[in-house]
Scaffold this motif. Sequence first.
Motif, PDB file in Angstrom:
ATOM      1  N   MET A   1      -3.114  14.141  23.352  1.00  8.32           N
ATOM      2  CA  MET A   1      -1.714  13.777  23.124  1.00  8.32           C
ATOM      3  C   MET A   1      -1.629  12.798  21.948  1.00  8.32           C
ATOM      4  N   HIS A   2      -0.725  13.045  21.016  1.00  4.58           N
ATOM      5  CA  HIS A   2      -0.646  12.121  19.879  1.00  4.58           C
ATOM      6  C   HIS A   2       0.194  10.908  20.238  1.00  4.58           C
ATOM      7  N   ASN A   3       1.030  11.037  21.288  1.00  7.60           N
ATOM      8  CA  ASN A   3       1.919   9.938  21.674  1.00  7.60           C
ATOM      9  C   ASN A   3       2.413  10.234  23.088  1.00  7.60           C
TER      10      ASN A   3
ATOM     11  N   ASP B   1       8.295  22.684  16.786  1.00 11.91           N
ATOM     12  CA  ASP B   1       7.910  21.533  15.970  1.00 11.91           C
ATOM     13  C   ASP B   1       6.671  20.865  16.562  1.00 11.91           C
ATOM     14  N   ASP B   2       6.694  20.714  17.875  1.00  8.66           N
ATOM     15  CA  ASP B   2       5.589  20.009  18.516  1.00  8.66           C
ATOM     16  C   ASP B   2       4.302  20.844  18.527  1.00  8.66           C
ATOM     17  N   VAL B   3       4.435  22.115  18.886  1.00  5.98           N
ATOM     18  CA  VAL B   3       3.237  22.966  18.975  1.00  5.98           C
ATOM     19  C   VAL B   3       2.658  23.183  17.574  1.00  5.98           C
TER      20      VAL B   3
ATOM     21  N   SER C   1      -3.374  13.095  11.039  1.00  7.81           N
ATOM     22  CA  SER C   1      -2.005  13.391  11.457  1.00  7.81           C
ATOM     23  C   SER C   1      -1.157  13.871  10.280  1.00  7.81           C
ATOM     24  N   ALA C   2      -0.153  14.640  10.629  1.00 13.93           N
ATOM     25  CA  ALA C   2       0.794  15.132   9.629  1.00 13.93           C
ATOM     26  C   ALA C   2       2.170  15.159  10.274  1.00 13.93           C
ATOM     27  N   VAL C   3       3.211  15.006   9.449  1.00 15.04           N
ATOM     28  CA  VAL C   3       4.579  15.051   9.986  1.00 15.04           C
ATOM     29  C   VAL C   3       5.344  16.206   9.332  1.00 15.04           C
ATOM     30  N   THR C   4       6.355  16.666  10.031  1.00 12.10           N
ATOM     31  CA  THR C   4       7.145  17.800   9.559  1.00 12.10           C
ATOM     32  C   THR C   4       7.999  17.388   8.367  1.00 12.10           C
ATOM     33  N   VAL C   5       7.950  18.168   7.304  1.00  7.94           N
ATOM     34  CA  VAL C   5       8.938  17.980   6.229  1.00  7.94           C
ATOM     35  C   VAL C   5       9.895  19.167   6.147  1.00  7.94           C
ATOM     36  N   HIS C   6       9.475  20.310   6.675  1.00  8.66           N
ATOM     37  CA  HIS C   6      10.342  21.490   6.638  1.00  8.66           C
ATOM     38  C   HIS C   6      10.006  22.372   7.840  1.00  8.66           C
TER      39      HIS C   6
ATOM     40  N   ALA D   1       6.715  26.274   9.124  1.00  9.33           N
ATOM     41  CA  ALA D   1       6.875  24.837   8.891  1.00  9.33           C
ATOM     42  C   ALA D   1       5.849  24.337   7.885  1.00  9.33           C
ATOM     43  N   ILE D   2       6.266  23.293   7.192  1.00  5.49           N
ATOM     44  CA  ILE D   2       5.342  22.571   6.311  1.00  5.49           C
ATOM     45  C   ILE D   2       5.195  21.167   6.885  1.00  5.49           C
ATOM     46  N   PHE D   3       3.958  20.758   7.061  1.00  4.56           N
ATOM     47  CA  PHE D   3       3.650  19.396   7.491  1.00  4.56           C
ATOM     48  C   PHE D   3       2.961  18.693   6.322  1.00  4.56           C
ATOM     49  N   VAL D   4       3.178  17.398   6.223  1.00  4.29           N
ATOM     50  CA  VAL D   4       2.519  16.623   5.160  1.00  4.29           C
ATOM     51  C   VAL D   4       1.626  15.575   5.830  1.00  4.29           C
ATOM     52  N   SER D   5       0.377  15.547   5.414  1.00  5.99           N
ATOM     53  CA  SER D   5      -0.553  14.608   6.050  1.00  5.99           C
ATOM     54  C   SER D   5      -0.184  13.176   5.668  1.00  5.99           C
TER      55      SER D   5
ATOM     56  N   ASN E   1      -0.993   8.726   6.599  1.00  8.57           N
ATOM     57  CA  ASN E   1      -1.783   7.689   7.247  1.00  8.57           C
ATOM     58  C   ASN E   1      -0.886   7.165   8.375  1.00  8.57           C
ATOM     59  N   ALA E   2      -1.199   7.535   9.622  1.00  6.82           N
ATOM     60  CA  ALA E   2      -0.286   7.249  10.745  1.00  6.82           C
ATOM     61  C   ALA E   2      -0.005   5.756  10.880  1.00  6.82           C
ATOM     62  N   ARG E   3      -1.019   4.940  10.684  1.00  4.19           N
ATOM     63  CA  ARG E   3      -0.801   3.483  10.850  1.00  4.19           C
ATOM     64  C   ARG E   3       0.250   2.990   9.869  1.00  4.19           C
ATOM     65  N   GLU E   4       0.113   3.412   8.625  1.00  5.33           N
ATOM     66  CA  GLU E   4       1.091   2.961   7.613  1.00  5.33           C
ATOM     67  C   GLU E   4       2.449   3.605   7.846  1.00  5.33           C
ATOM     68  N   HIS E   5       2.448   4.888   8.156  1.00  9.55           N
ATOM     69  CA  HIS E   5       3.707   5.642   8.255  1.00  9.55           C
ATOM     70  C   HIS E   5       4.614   5.099   9.361  1.00  9.55           C
ATOM     71  N   PHE E   6       4.000   4.722  10.503  1.00  9.92           N
ATOM     72  CA  PHE E   6       4.820   4.324  11.644  1.00  9.92           C
ATOM     73  C   PHE E   6       4.961   2.802  11.786  1.00  9.92           C
ATOM     74  N   ALA E   7       4.267   2.035  10.935  1.00  6.04           N
ATOM     75  CA  ALA E   7       4.203   0.574  11.105  1.00  6.04           C
ATOM     76  C   ALA E   7       5.585  -0.062  11.246  1.00  6.04           C
TER      77      ALA E   7
ATOM     78  N   GLU F   1      -1.036  -1.153  24.598  1.00  4.21           N
ATOM     79  CA  GLU F   1      -2.401  -0.808  24.188  1.00  4.21           C
ATOM     80  C   GLU F   1      -2.372   0.180  23.008  1.00  4.21           C
ATOM     81  N   TYR F   2      -1.507   1.157  23.133  1.00  2.00           N
ATOM     82  CA  TYR F   2      -1.379   2.175  22.091  1.00  2.00           C
ATOM     83  C   TYR F   2      -0.803   1.553  20.818  1.00  2.00           C
ATOM     84  N   LYS F   3       0.173   0.639  20.996  1.00  2.00           N
ATOM     85  CA  LYS F   3       0.754  -0.049  19.836  1.00  2.00           C
ATOM     86  C   LYS F   3      -0.334  -0.823  19.086  1.00  2.00           C
TER      87      LYS F   3
ATOM     88  N   ARG G   1      -3.495  -0.243  19.087  1.00  2.00           N
ATOM     89  CA  ARG G   1      -4.410   0.696  18.429  1.00  2.00           C
ATOM     90  C   ARG G   1      -3.814   1.164  17.093  1.00  2.00           C
ATOM     91  N   LEU G   2      -2.515   1.405  17.113  1.00  2.11           N
ATOM     92  CA  LEU G   2      -1.851   1.909  15.894  1.00  2.11           C
ATOM     93  C   LEU G   2      -1.652   0.829  14.842  1.00  2.11           C
ATOM     94  N   SER G   3      -1.664  -0.440  15.279  1.00  2.00           N
ATOM     95  CA  SER G   3      -1.400  -1.481  14.276  1.00  2.00           C
ATOM     96  C   SER G   3      -2.681  -2.110  13.747  1.00  2.00           C
TER      97      SER G   3
HETATM   98  C1  LIG Z   1      -1.780   8.506  16.172  1.00  2.00           C
HETATM   99  C2  LIG Z   1      -0.384   8.736  16.372  1.00  2.00           C
HETATM  100  C3  LIG Z   1       0.192   9.480  15.218  1.00  2.00           C
HETATM  101  C4  LIG Z   1       1.085  10.568  15.499  1.00  2.00           C
HETATM  102  C5  LIG Z   1       0.980  11.671  14.513  1.00  2.00           C
HETATM  103  C6  LIG Z   1       2.026  12.675  14.542  1.00  2.00           C
HETATM  104  C7  LIG Z   1       1.541  14.016  15.021  1.00  2.00           C
HETATM  105  C8  LIG Z   1       2.644  14.976  14.913  1.00  2.00           C
HETATM  106  C9  LIG Z   1       2.809  15.820  16.126  1.00  2.00           C
HETATM  107  C10 LIG Z   1       4.038  16.637  16.088  1.00  2.00           C
HETATM  108  C11 LIG Z   1       5.266  15.846  16.366  1.00  2.00           C
HETATM  109  C12 LIG Z   1       6.447  16.586  16.012  1.00  2.00           C
HETATM  110  C13 LIG Z   1       6.658  16.537  14.539  1.00  2.00           C
HETATM  111  C14 LIG Z   1       7.684  15.531  14.181  1.00  2.00           C
HETATM  112  O1  LIG Z   1       8.667  15.370  14.847  1.00  2.00           O
HETATM  113  S1  LIG Z   1       7.418  14.635  12.756  1.00  2.00           S
HETATM  114  C15 LIG Z   1       8.958  13.742  12.607  1.00  2.00           C
HETATM  115  C16 LIG Z   1       9.882  14.324  11.582  1.00  2.00           C
HETATM  116  N1  LIG Z   1       9.391  14.139  10.245  1.00  2.00           N
HETATM  117  C17 LIG Z   1       9.508  12.996   9.583  1.00  2.00           C
HETATM  118  O2  LIG Z   1      10.005  11.994  10.067  1.00  2.00           O
HETATM  119  C18 LIG Z   1       9.000  12.999   8.169  1.00  2.00           C
HETATM  120  C19 LIG Z   1       9.966  12.288   7.238  1.00  2.00           C
HETATM  121  N2  LIG Z   1       9.481  12.394   5.836  1.00  2.00           N
HETATM  122  C20 LIG Z   1       8.717  11.450   5.304  1.00  2.00           C
HETATM  123  O3  LIG Z   1       8.451  10.430   5.892  1.00  2.00           O
HETATM  124  C21 LIG Z   1       8.195  11.731   3.894  1.00  2.00           C
HETATM  125  O4  LIG Z   1       8.849  12.850   3.348  1.00  2.00           O
HETATM  126  C22 LIG Z   1       6.641  11.974   3.866  1.00  2.00           C
HETATM  127  C23 LIG Z   1       5.898  10.653   4.172  1.00  2.00           C
HETATM  128  C24 LIG Z   1       6.227  13.037   4.875  1.00  2.00           C
HETATM  129  C25 LIG Z   1       6.230  12.477   2.476  1.00  2.00           C
HETATM  130  O5  LIG Z   1       6.603  11.568   1.525  1.00  2.00           O
HETATM  131  P1  LIG Z   1       5.564  11.062   0.400  1.00  2.00           P
HETATM  132  O6  LIG Z   1       6.308  10.204  -0.522  1.00  2.00           O
HETATM  133  O7  LIG Z   1       4.336  10.507   1.034  1.00  2.00           O
HETATM  134  O8  LIG Z   1       5.100  12.429  -0.293  1.00  2.00           O
HETATM  135  P2  LIG Z   1       5.919  13.413  -1.245  1.00  2.00           P
HETATM  136  O9  LIG Z   1       7.384  13.245  -1.176  1.00  2.00           O
HETATM  137  O10 LIG Z   1       5.260  13.382  -2.585  1.00  2.00           O
HETATM  138  O11 LIG Z   1       5.595  14.832  -0.561  1.00  2.00           O
HETATM  139  C26 LIG Z   1       4.269  15.316  -0.486  1.00  2.00           C
HETATM  140  C27 LIG Z   1       4.337  16.803  -0.770  1.00  2.00           C
HETATM  141  O12 LIG Z   1       5.222  17.415   0.197  1.00  2.00           O
HETATM  142  C28 LIG Z   1       6.267  18.106  -0.476  1.00  2.00           C
HETATM  143  N3  LIG Z   1       7.513  18.029   0.333  1.00  2.00           N
HETATM  144  C29 LIG Z   1       8.113  16.920   0.793  1.00  2.00           C
HETATM  145  N4  LIG Z   1       9.213  17.261   1.486  1.00  2.00           N
HETATM  146  C30 LIG Z   1       9.290  18.612   1.455  1.00  2.00           C
HETATM  147  C31 LIG Z   1      10.194  19.551   1.998  1.00  2.00           C
HETATM  148  N5  LIG Z   1      11.250  19.191   2.719  1.00  2.00           N
HETATM  149  N6  LIG Z   1       9.949  20.851   1.794  1.00  2.00           N
HETATM  150  C32 LIG Z   1       8.878  21.264   1.066  1.00  2.00           C
HETATM  151  N7  LIG Z   1       7.970  20.408   0.556  1.00  2.00           N
HETATM  152  C33 LIG Z   1       8.190  19.095   0.722  1.00  2.00           C
HETATM  153  C34 LIG Z   1       6.407  17.407  -1.802  1.00  2.00           C
HETATM  154  O13 LIG Z   1       7.030  18.252  -2.765  1.00  2.00           O
HETATM  155  C35 LIG Z   1       4.942  17.150  -2.114  1.00  2.00           C
HETATM  156  O14 LIG Z   1       4.363  18.370  -2.525  1.00  2.00           O
HETATM  157  P3  LIG Z   1       3.430  18.519  -3.826  1.00  2.00           P
HETATM  158  O15 LIG Z   1       4.024  17.629  -4.899  1.00  2.00           O
HETATM  159  O16 LIG Z   1       2.056  18.098  -3.443  1.00  2.00           O
HETATM  160  O17 LIG Z   1       3.491  19.974  -4.137  1.00  2.00           O
END
Ligand SMILES: CCCCCCCCCCCCCC(=O)SCCNC(=O)CCNC(=O)[C@H](O)C(C)(C)COP(=O)(O)OP(=O)(O)OC[C@H]1O[C@@H](n2cnc3c(N)ncnc32)[C@H](O)[C@@H]1OP(=O)(O)O
Length: 182
Positions: free
Chosen positions: A29-31, A84-86, A97-102, A151-155, A157-163, A174-176, A178-180
Amino acid sequence: MKSGFVVPTDLDPIERHPKAVGPGERMRMHNHMCYGCGEDSPNGLHLEIYAGEGFTIRASMEVEPHFEGGPGVLHGGILTTAFDDVMGMAPLLVGPSAVTVHLEVDFLRPIPVGSTLELSATLLGRQRRKLYTEGVAHIGDPDQPVAVAHAIFVSINAREHFAEHLDKSQISDEYKQRLSRP
Ligand SMILES: CCCCCCCCCCCCCC(=O)SCCNC(=O)CCNC(=O)[C@H](O)C(C)(C)COP(=O)(O)OP(=O)(O)OC[C@H]1O[C@@H](n2cnc3c(N)ncnc32)[C@H](O)[C@@H]1OP(=O)(O)O
């Protein structure tokens, strides 16, 4: 099948990370408060998500009565959340980790309340930090999908992204911590 999404033809190949969860094992589980898969999310979907062979992920979801949108059928937003989650777990097969951008969904058939929805996701490849994924859902016959997603996800750094937002999260201390940690 109709889909407007164009998967680039020049994606870079990917390699499964040596520490990635093995095929058939449950994804970590990521969260624990995640609305999609967190076990402690009070109203969440509580998805149990498993790694498959190669770059695939799978999960099942019971279509509960409170997920209704149109009369007797699953709400499209709930299906989108599940995708989105799967699909969001697929990047974890190859790295951090990566987050959804599209995310876009083709809704092909209504999904009745009471059915068991089978979801799968495949990581198709990467371009720099962008990870391209495809998702498919069916409710019985795997050859008759009820929805397809891309979908497109963008990788990140989770610590920085969520700080900046950690103080608003309901995750455990405990999880907080770990993330900080730097
Ligand atoms: C440990 C716990 C951690 C948990 C982890 C989570 C696991 C997840 C599990 C699942 C949970 C559920 C999931 C959820 O709910 S995730 C929650 C919903 N998503 C978000 O909140 C993300 C919000 N967006 C951002 O924060 C920024 O946009 C990020 C940080 C991602 C990128 O901004 P950054 O300034 O760093 O980078 P960049 O702008 O140069 O972009 C980089 C590249 O991406 C391309 N691009 C950007 N946008 C789009 C777009 N719309 N269509 C197509 N492409 C797009 C862009 O052109 C570039 O490409 P290229 O120039 O290389 O070609």
